[in-house]
Design a protein around this motif. Structure first.
Motif, PDB file in Angstrom:
ATOM      1  N   THR A  32      -7.985  54.030  41.632  1.00 40.84           N
ATOM      2  CA  THR A  32      -6.440  54.279  41.679  1.00 40.84           C
ATOM      3  C   THR A  32      -6.083  53.608  40.337  1.00 40.84           C
ATOM      4  O   THR A  32      -5.428  53.913  39.336  1.00 40.84           O
ATOM      5  CB  THR A  32      -5.808  53.791  42.579  1.00 40.84           C
ATOM      6  OG1 THR A  32      -6.332  54.621  43.696  1.00 40.84           O
ATOM      7  CG2 THR A  32      -4.384  53.843  42.352  1.00 40.84           C
ATOM      8  N   GLN A  33      -6.715  52.266  39.826  1.00 43.01           N
ATOM      9  CA  GLN A  33      -6.425  51.349  38.791  1.00 43.01           C
ATOM     10  C   GLN A  33      -6.707  52.185  37.545  1.00 43.01           C
ATOM     11  O   GLN A  33      -6.292  52.217  36.567  1.00 43.01           O
ATOM     12  CB  GLN A  33      -7.170  50.100  38.915  1.00 43.01           C
ATOM     13  CG  GLN A  33      -7.054  49.342  37.914  1.00 43.01           C
ATOM     14  CD  GLN A  33      -7.764  47.953  37.890  1.00 43.01           C
ATOM     15  OE1 GLN A  33      -8.629  47.811  38.779  1.00 43.01           O
ATOM     16  NE2 GLN A  33      -7.607  46.890  37.079  1.00 43.01           N
ATOM     17  N   PRO A  71      -9.736  44.553  35.245  1.00 42.03           N
ATOM     18  CA  PRO A  71      -9.967  45.369  33.922  1.00 42.03           C
ATOM     19  C   PRO A  71     -10.840  44.651  33.109  1.00 42.03           C
ATOM     20  O   PRO A  71     -10.909  43.503  32.831  1.00 42.03           O
ATOM     21  CB  PRO A  71      -8.515  45.043  33.178  1.00 42.03           C
ATOM     22  CG  PRO A  71      -7.368  44.979  34.305  1.00 42.03           C
ATOM     23  CD  PRO A  71      -8.437  44.097  35.169  1.00 42.03           C
ATOM     24  N   GLU A  87      -4.572  55.044  36.692  1.00 39.09           N
ATOM     25  CA  GLU A  87      -3.566  54.276  36.028  1.00 39.09           C
ATOM     26  C   GLU A  87      -3.623  53.988  34.531  1.00 39.09           C
ATOM     27  O   GLU A  87      -2.703  54.149  33.554  1.00 39.09           O
ATOM     28  CB  GLU A  87      -2.774  53.314  36.567  1.00 39.09           C
ATOM     29  CG  GLU A  87      -2.328  53.677  38.125  1.00 39.09           C
ATOM     30  CD  GLU A  87      -1.729  52.559  39.026  1.00 39.09           C
ATOM     31  OE1 GLU A  87      -2.314  51.280  38.585  1.00 39.09           O
ATOM     32  OE2 GLU A  87      -1.283  52.828  39.946  1.00 39.09           O
ATOM     33  N   MET A  88      -4.888  53.356  34.236  1.00 38.52           N
ATOM     34  CA  MET A  88      -5.353  52.896  32.832  1.00 38.52           C
ATOM     35  C   MET A  88      -5.254  54.073  32.160  1.00 38.52           C
ATOM     36  O   MET A  88      -4.996  53.977  30.790  1.00 38.52           O
ATOM     37  CB  MET A  88      -6.591  51.935  33.092  1.00 38.52           C
ATOM     38  CG  MET A  88      -6.501  50.723  33.696  1.00 38.52           C
ATOM     39  SD  MET A  88      -7.999  49.957  33.947  1.00 38.52           S
ATOM     40  CE  MET A  88      -8.558  49.697  32.133  1.00 38.52           C
ATOM     41  N   GLY A 137     -12.744  45.231  40.239  1.00 43.17           N
ATOM     42  CA  GLY A 137     -11.316  45.497  40.460  1.00 43.17           C
ATOM     43  C   GLY A 137     -10.579  44.943  39.193  1.00 43.17           C
ATOM     44  O   GLY A 137      -9.344  44.999  39.191  1.00 43.17           O
ATOM     45  N   VAL A 159     -13.237  49.760  34.433  1.00 42.76           N
ATOM     46  CA  VAL A 159     -13.282  48.902  35.791  1.00 42.76           C
ATOM     47  C   VAL A 159     -14.710  49.130  36.100  1.00 42.76           C
ATOM     48  O   VAL A 159     -15.488  50.134  36.198  1.00 42.76           O
ATOM     49  CB  VAL A 159     -12.319  49.217  36.895  1.00 42.76           C
ATOM     50  CG1 VAL A 159     -11.013  48.760  36.093  1.00 42.76           C
ATOM     51  CG2 VAL A 159     -12.394  50.721  37.190  1.00 42.76           C
ATOM     52  N   ALA A 182      -9.903  50.598  43.000  1.00 39.35           N
ATOM     53  CA  ALA A 182     -10.384  50.749  41.502  1.00 39.35           C
ATOM     54  C   ALA A 182     -10.092  52.069  40.870  1.00 39.35           C
ATOM     55  O   ALA A 182     -10.008  52.064  39.757  1.00 39.35           O
ATOM     56  CB  ALA A 182     -12.177  50.320  41.493  1.00 39.35           C
TER      57      ALA A 182
END
Length: 215
Positions: free
Chosen positions: A196-197, A157, A200-201, A155, A167, A194
């Motif tokens: 979703t992150q 970066p 977004e990244m 989780g 990730v 993760a």
């Protein structure tokens, strides 16, 4: 009239044909076939699993078995379209042992991971993704070039060995192996978070790149 050929797509297909004859380690001897990555050659998000399983080995495509169905559910909850992602594995042949008539998964060793990293690096070089997601510790080790403690890094970066952001999270098969419903729910939620992150990244990276080009 001749169709336009996407050079990056053609290059990925060429890599897959080369990999079909790979003898860089001994895993090809017991596997049905190589299972190379699939997805758009210009994908912003690049997912790396451990290795193909029994069903992937037979089909010749990544993440089509039970773990693949879990991954598809997690991608949907994270707002991601699998058709727009590049999905591959750190190791391209199915490593297993026979138990009766069943082929049981075995984790790849360091030498096998290193041997196959040559192919993974070439896939990344062609696709040039914005963000790379490691699904499981084997994938994270391949991308980082050293062991990664998933419980510590999950989780967060990360910057992979080649400088790309990403990730690390659980492999979908961890959800299938979870000891009870509560553990399955927690692990699945972590996988969705993760992904979703990573989405977004990738969006942030692409927006920054677009601004830089507009100057």
């Amino acid at each position: 009239m001749a169709q336009d050929v996407d050079p990056e797509r053609a290059e990925v297909q060429g890599l897959a044909r080369e990999a079909a004859e790979c003898r860089r380690c001994d895993l090809y001897r017991a596997a049905t076939q190589v299972v190379f990555g699939q997805g758009p050659a210009d994908a912003a998000l690049f997912l790396v699993g451990e290795q193909p399983g029994d069903q992937e080995d037979k089909a010749g495509r990544p993440f089509v078995g039970p773990a693949g169905r879990i991954l598809d559910q997690a991608l949907a909850e994270a707002g991601l379209d699998r058709g727009r992602l590049y999905v591959t594995n750190a190791v391209k042949h199915f490593k297993h042992e026979m138990r009766g008539k069943r082929r049981m998964h075995q984790r790849p060793n360091q030498g096998e991971i290193e041997a196959c990293r040559w192919w993974l690096n070439r896939e990344i070089a062609v696709v040039q993704p914005a963000v790379i997601v490691a699904l499981g510790a084997t994938a994270a080790r391949s991308l980082m070039g050293r062991p990664v403690v998933l419980l510590r890094e999950e989780g967060r970066p990360l910057t992979w060995a080649d400088g790309r952001p990403g990730v690390a999270t659980y492999h979908p098969s961890a959800i299938l192996r979870a000891r009870d419903d509560a553990a399955r729910t927690r692990t699945f939620a972590a996988l969705v978070a993760a992904l979703t992150q990573a989405r977004e990244m990738a969006g942030d990276f692409l927006r920054a790149t677009s601004k830089a080009r507009m100057g």
